[in-house]
Design an enzyme around this catalytic site. Structure first.
Site, short mmCIF file in Angstrom:
data_model
loop_
_atom_site.label_atom_id
_atom_site.label_comp_id
_atom_site.label_asym_id
_atom_site.label_seq_id
_atom_site.Cartn_x
_atom_site.Cartn_y
_atom_site.Cartn_z
N ASP A 68 -7.28 4.34 -4.02
CA ASP A 68 -7.87 4.20 -2.69
C ASP A 68 -8.46 5.59 -2.40
O ASP A 68 -8.73 6.33 -3.35
CB ASP A 68 -6.81 3.77 -1.66
CG ASP A 68 -7.42 3.31 -0.34
OD1 ASP A 68 -7.83 2.14 -0.26
OD2 ASP A 68 -7.49 4.10 0.62
N LYS A 89 0.86 -1.19 0.00
CA LYS A 89 0.00 0.00 0.00
C LYS A 89 0.89 1.23 0.00
O LYS A 89 2.03 1.17 0.45
CB LYS A 89 -0.87 0.02 1.27
CG LYS A 89 -2.10 0.89 1.16
CD LYS A 89 -3.25 0.11 0.57
CE LYS A 89 -4.47 0.96 0.37
NZ LYS A 89 -5.64 0.10 0.08
P1 NDP Z 1 -13.08 7.80 -2.05
O1 NDP Z 1 -12.02 8.82 -1.87
O2 NDP Z 1 -13.67 7.59 -3.39
O3 NDP Z 1 -14.27 8.06 -1.03
C1 NDP Z 1 -14.09 8.14 0.33
C2 NDP Z 1 -15.39 8.61 0.96
O4 NDP Z 1 -15.29 8.54 2.36
C3 NDP Z 1 -15.67 10.06 0.61
O5 NDP Z 1 -17.06 10.28 0.55
C4 NDP Z 1 -15.05 10.82 1.77
O6 NDP Z 1 -15.63 12.08 2.02
C5 NDP Z 1 -15.33 9.87 2.92
N1 NDP Z 1 -14.24 9.97 3.92
C6 NDP Z 1 -12.93 9.76 3.71
N2 NDP Z 1 -12.23 9.96 4.83
C7 NDP Z 1 -13.12 10.33 5.76
C8 NDP Z 1 -13.00 10.67 7.09
N3 NDP Z 1 -11.81 10.71 7.73
N4 NDP Z 1 -14.14 10.95 7.76
C9 NDP Z 1 -15.34 10.93 7.12
N5 NDP Z 1 -15.50 10.61 5.83
C10 NDP Z 1 -14.41 10.32 5.16
O7 NDP Z 1 -12.45 6.43 -1.50
P2 NDP Z 1 -12.97 4.93 -1.72
O8 NDP Z 1 -14.44 4.91 -1.84
O9 NDP Z 1 -12.13 4.34 -2.78
O10 NDP Z 1 -12.52 4.26 -0.33
C11 NDP Z 1 -13.39 4.15 0.79
C12 NDP Z 1 -12.90 3.05 1.70
O11 NDP Z 1 -12.90 1.81 0.99
C13 NDP Z 1 -11.47 3.20 2.22
O12 NDP Z 1 -11.40 2.64 3.51
C14 NDP Z 1 -10.66 2.35 1.27
O13 NDP Z 1 -9.45 1.92 1.85
C15 NDP Z 1 -11.62 1.19 1.06
N6 NDP Z 1 -11.42 0.40 -0.15
C16 NDP Z 1 -11.36 0.96 -1.39
C17 NDP Z 1 -11.22 0.17 -2.50
C18 NDP Z 1 -11.25 0.73 -3.87
O14 NDP Z 1 -11.24 -0.05 -4.83
N7 NDP Z 1 -11.32 2.04 -4.08
C19 NDP Z 1 -11.05 -1.29 -2.39
C20 NDP Z 1 -11.22 -1.79 -1.05
C21 NDP Z 1 -11.37 -0.97 0.02
P3 NDP Z 1 -15.41 13.31 0.99
O15 NDP Z 1 -16.36 13.02 -0.15
O16 NDP Z 1 -15.79 14.51 1.76
O17 NDP Z 1 -13.98 13.27 0.59
O1 2IT Z 2 -8.00 -1.60 -0.28
C1 2IT Z 2 -7.99 -2.07 -1.45
O2 2IT Z 2 -8.16 -3.28 -1.65
C2 2IT Z 2 -7.81 -1.14 -2.56
N1 2IT Z 2 -7.72 0.07 -2.34
C3 2IT Z 2 -7.72 -1.66 -3.96
C4 2IT Z 2 -6.34 -2.15 -4.25
C5 2IT Z 2 -6.06 -2.52 -5.69
O3 2IT Z 2 -4.88 -2.82 -5.95
O4 2IT Z 2 -6.97 -2.54 -6.52
#
Ligand code: NDP
Ligand code: 2IT
Length: 447
Positions: free
Chosen positions: A168, A128
């Site tokens: 992420d 990561k």
């Molecule tokens: P994004 O940046 O697309 O979205 C994150 C969302 O969560 C936004 O709406 C953001 O608010 C909100 N957010 C982020 N940090 C905070 C915080 N500290 N307090 C409150 N709200 C918060 O990220 P993802 O959707 O990609 O990721 C979301 C979660 O999923 C993370 O934990 C990530 O590690 C996990 N994840 C992501 C994957 C992926 O493929 N993208 C795969 C597996 C897990 P705002 O809109 O105001 O920024």
């Molecule tokens: O937390 C996760 O699994 C991710 N942010 C996606 C990682 C990836 O390599 O697609």
């Protein structure tokens, strides 16, 4: 014969040798505590110091990122890449751009990623990276400047067979595009498989954008099915309004659920008529605005400033924002409103005490490293497509994703039974993922 193990002593030693890294301590405690029955069963894990080896990253890279804003001011941020374990394949895992990023956050995410990636059954190791850079309020040009400068250092450490980053929090298709462009320029080669989550016109996989959220709902469906339940007509609360949250809500709605909340870093919305996901996409993906805008489109909804405390009654909770967003108080709110299932879309969104309280109350709990593995799975499918020079249709990828999520659920469920903890999907996922990585490490010798 059962072997005597002192897990608490191991955890204390790991904490002492990584001082102040609270998120990393939490992830280690969660995994190591639940694999105790495995360590007790077979002598080799203790004899070959697997706990110590598996909790120490192969390497941790930290670097300076200097970039210029639109007014000509020069800024310095810190970049990270933790290459944790490559026993099963090249390091694989996302990049997070958020002001809260530090070495503890990146290490916890990389550590979780090792076991998640093992559960997918695909040939990927765990890593990561990210930066404490805050993308909020930055122009497109500033984002590009930052990404190019970040890649000027990162490119030395990554490669299609070495380490393959993706998105992420704060890193989506736009950022991956700028990062890929700079990598290509520095290497003077078109190595598509070096990054995943690319735009579909230049090597990205169809359905990668949807994969984490859709995969979360496929996993949840399986978990409900095993317990004689169905997602149809269930009331669902979602947190977050980013990539994972939007597609989790979209799939849940498609399957007949009633999604009534979403949140972002400033507040949350409650729409008793059901969230309109098209409006959310316009606000968050197209215009990159706050969720408070939603009320303008749907006056019947209500916007609340501040943290979402899960106080709205729901049967299924899908936390999709960030780590530790569900503390003990939130869990008590969920329980008092008779929640039946909590499935993690984010990484480590429920605190350790919160998970315990849910499980003590027989509430179904899907751990993120199993239930959010759809994103990295389709990332691995993107690498495969890049390798063979072919593109699969959305439907083909979606069918593969569904099968992977079903298989992960079956693995977590059967392992939980095998180790005497039926329906404890957290233990099942942790033991299955840990065993696969530990056995590969042992087979590859003492390194
Ligand atoms: P994004 O940046 O697309 O979205 C994150 C969302 O969560 C936004 O709406 C953001 O608010 C909100 N957010 C982020 N940090 C905070 C915080 N500290 N307090 C409150 N709200 C918060 O990220 P993802 O959707 O990609 O990721 C979301 C979660 O999923 C993370 O934990 C990530 O590690 C996990 N994840 C992501 C994957 C992926 O493929 N993208 C795969 C597996 C897990 P705002 O809109 O105001 O920024
Ligand atoms: O937390 C996760 O699994 C991710 N942010 C996606 C990682 C990836 O390599 O697609």
């Amino acid at each position: 014969m059962q072997i005597m193990v002192n897990i608490e002593k191991d955890i204390k030693e790991i904490e002492a040798s990584n001082p102040g890294e609270t998120e990393f301590h939490q992830a280690v405690r969660e995994v190591i505590t639940s694999v105790k029955p495995l360590i007790e069963r077979e002598e080799k894990y203790q004899k070959l110091s697997i706990i110590k080896r598996i909790t120490e990253p192969d390497r941790q890279i930290k670097f300076r990122v200097t970039w210029k804003d639109d007014k000509g001011n020069v800024h310095v941020n810190r970049g990270y890449r933790v290459q944790f374990n490559n026993s099963l394949g090249p390091y694989k895992g996302g990049l997070r751009f958020h002001p809260s990023v530090n070495i503890s956050v990146i290490k916890f995410l990389a550590f979780e990623q090792i076991f998640k990636n093992a559960l997918t059954g695909l040939p990927i190791g765990g890593g990561k990276g990210g930066s404490d850079f805050d993308p909020k309020g930055k122009s497109d040009n500033e984002i590009m400047n930052f990404c190019q400068s970040f890649m000027n250092e990162l490119y030395r450490y990554i490669g299609p067979n070495k380490d393959v980053p993706a998105g992420d929090i704060g890193v989506g298709e736009r950022e991956i595009g700028y990062l890929f462009g700079q990598y290509k320029r520095l290497r003077n080669a078109y190595e598509g498989g070096v990054l995943t989550g690319k735009g579909v016109s230049y090597g990205g996989s169809l359905a990668r954008k949807q994969a984490t959220g859709y995969g979360l709902v496929y996993f949840t469906e399986e978990m409900l099915k095993e317990n004689g339940l169905d997602i149809k007509n269930k009331t669902v609360c979602v947190s977050g309004a980013g990539n994972v949250a939007i597609h989790a809500a979209e799939k849940a709605i498609e399957l007949g659920a009633h999604v009534i909340t979403m949140s972002d870093s400033t507040g949350w919305i409650y729409d008793p008529q059901g969230i309109d996901i098209k409006i959310i996409k316009t606000i968050k993906e197209v215009n990159r605005l706050r969720l408070s805008e939603y009320h303008k489109y749907k006056p019947s909804s209500k916007y609340h400033e501040g943290k979402f405390m899960w106080s709205i009654p729901c049967e299924i909770a899908l936390p999709c924002a960030t780590q530790n967003e569900i503390n003990l108080e939130c869990v008590k709110n969920l329980i008092s409103n008779n929640v039946i299932a909590v499935a993690e879309g984010a990484n480590m969104p429920v605190s350790i005490e919160g998970i315990k309280l849910l499980q003590d109350n027989n509430i179904l709990f899907a751990p993120g490293k199993a239930s959010n593995a759809g994103g990295v799975s389709v990332s691995a499918l993107e690498m495969s497509q890049n390798n063979i020079g072919l593109k699969w249709s959305f439907e083909e990828v979606d069918i593969k994703l569904k099968k992977i999520m079903t298989d992960i659920f079956k693995t977590a469920s059967s392992t939980s039974k095998e180790y005497g903890k039926p329906s404890d999907y957290l233990s099942g996922a942790n033991i299955a993922g840990f065993k696969k990585v530990a056995d590969a490490m042992i087979n590859q010798g003492i390194l």
